[in-house]
Design a protein around this motif. Structure first.
Motif, PDB file in Angstrom:
ATOM      1  N   THR A  29      -3.596  -7.037   5.295  1.00  0.00           N
ATOM      2  CA  THR A  29      -2.539  -6.075   5.633  1.00  0.00           C
ATOM      3  C   THR A  29      -1.745  -6.585   6.827  1.00  0.00           C
ATOM      4  O   THR A  29      -2.326  -6.954   7.858  1.00  0.00           O
ATOM      5  CB  THR A  29      -3.144  -4.702   5.962  1.00  0.00           C
ATOM      6  OG1 THR A  29      -3.939  -4.274   4.845  1.00  0.00           O
ATOM      7  CG2 THR A  29      -2.074  -3.687   6.229  1.00  0.00           C
ATOM      8  N   LEU A  31       2.082  -6.215   9.271  1.00  0.00           N
ATOM      9  CA  LEU A  31       3.224  -5.405   9.695  1.00  0.00           C
ATOM     10  C   LEU A  31       4.509  -6.026   9.158  1.00  0.00           C
ATOM     11  O   LEU A  31       4.748  -7.222   9.325  1.00  0.00           O
ATOM     12  CB  LEU A  31       3.274  -5.335  11.230  1.00  0.00           C
ATOM     13  CG  LEU A  31       4.438  -4.567  11.854  1.00  0.00           C
ATOM     14  CD1 LEU A  31       4.333  -3.078  11.539  1.00  0.00           C
ATOM     15  CD2 LEU A  31       4.454  -4.780  13.364  1.00  0.00           C
ATOM     16  N   PHE A  52       3.491  -1.223   7.047  1.00  0.00           N
ATOM     17  CA  PHE A  52       2.595  -2.327   6.715  1.00  0.00           C
ATOM     18  C   PHE A  52       2.656  -2.624   5.210  1.00  0.00           C
ATOM     19  O   PHE A  52       3.202  -1.842   4.430  1.00  0.00           O
ATOM     20  CB  PHE A  52       1.158  -1.993   7.144  1.00  0.00           C
ATOM     21  CG  PHE A  52       1.003  -1.871   8.629  1.00  0.00           C
ATOM     22  CD1 PHE A  52       0.600  -2.953   9.388  1.00  0.00           C
ATOM     23  CD2 PHE A  52       1.270  -0.664   9.273  1.00  0.00           C
ATOM     24  CE1 PHE A  52       0.462  -2.846  10.769  1.00  0.00           C
ATOM     25  CE2 PHE A  52       1.133  -0.543  10.645  1.00  0.00           C
ATOM     26  CZ  PHE A  52       0.734  -1.630  11.394  1.00  0.00           C
TER      27      PHE A  52
END
Length: 204
Positions: A29, A31, A52
């Motif tokens: 994951t 940003l 995200f």
């Protein structure tokens, strides 16, 4: 033949292991967007948000504004938490200068993600209202006019001088006429002479 099967099974096991190791890395994951953006300059900031690549867990997420002097203000994250987390910014959280949006979120695989977004807060300076200066000028000139007229009338002698208002007139006080004193003196002398003459007649 058994050796070939053993080698095939070993190769398959290695491939499965490699895929298992590669899967978490591929699904990491990250940003992808933020408000404010990193390095941006803002004049106002009512809300912050972080987006995200994957769904986040609704536990352990934290957002905070760090002021230039190091003061840290925790923000209350709004529900629901999806791939994006948002939070309102209190009025007293921002200080002019270099601020930081610090975050800690938890990815769907349970791994925490921490980071910082640096930005500059430059609030607009308030503009003075022109009504204050405009309203001051007429009152100043109005208050100055009567005093100037009064000064002029004081040095002009016994002449009535009108003030700026058409309904108000200022007069200078004029003393009694000197001829009145002469008349009063003549009348007093005549009365005294009449009294003396009357007394002389009575005595004679």
């Amino acid at each position: 033949m058994p050796r070939i099967i053993t080698r095939i099974l070993a190769a398959l096991a290695s491939l499965v292991g490699a895929l298992a190791l590669a899967a978490p890395a591929g699904a990491h994951t990250a940003l992808v967007a933020s408000t404010p953006e990193d390095g941006a300059t803002v004049t106002e900031l009512a809300e912050v948000s972080l987006e995200f690549t994957e769904q986040l867990l609704d536990i352990g997420n934290e957002l905070a504004i760090v002021a230039p002097d190091g003061t840290r203000t925790a923000l209350e994250i709004e529900d629901p938490v999806t791939q994006t987390v948002t939070a309102a910014v209190p009025d007293d959280a921002l200080v002019a200068g270099d601020n930081t949006l610090a975050f800690r979120v938890v990815a769907s695989d349970g791994h925490p993600i921490e980071g910082e977004i640096a930005f500059t807060y430059a609030p607009e300076e308030p503009v003075a209202s022109p009504s204050a200066s405009a309203s001051a000028s007429p009152s100043a000139s109005a208050s100055a006019s009567p005093s100037a007229t009064a000064t002029a009338s004081a040095g002009a002698g016994p002449v009535a001088t009108a003030s700026p208002s058409p309904h108000v007139t200022v007069y200078e006080e004029v003393g009694p006429n000197p001829a009145i004193y002469v008349i009063i003196g003549v009348v007093a002398a005549a009365g005294l002479a009449f009294a003396i003459a009357s007394r002389t007649r009575r005595e004679g």
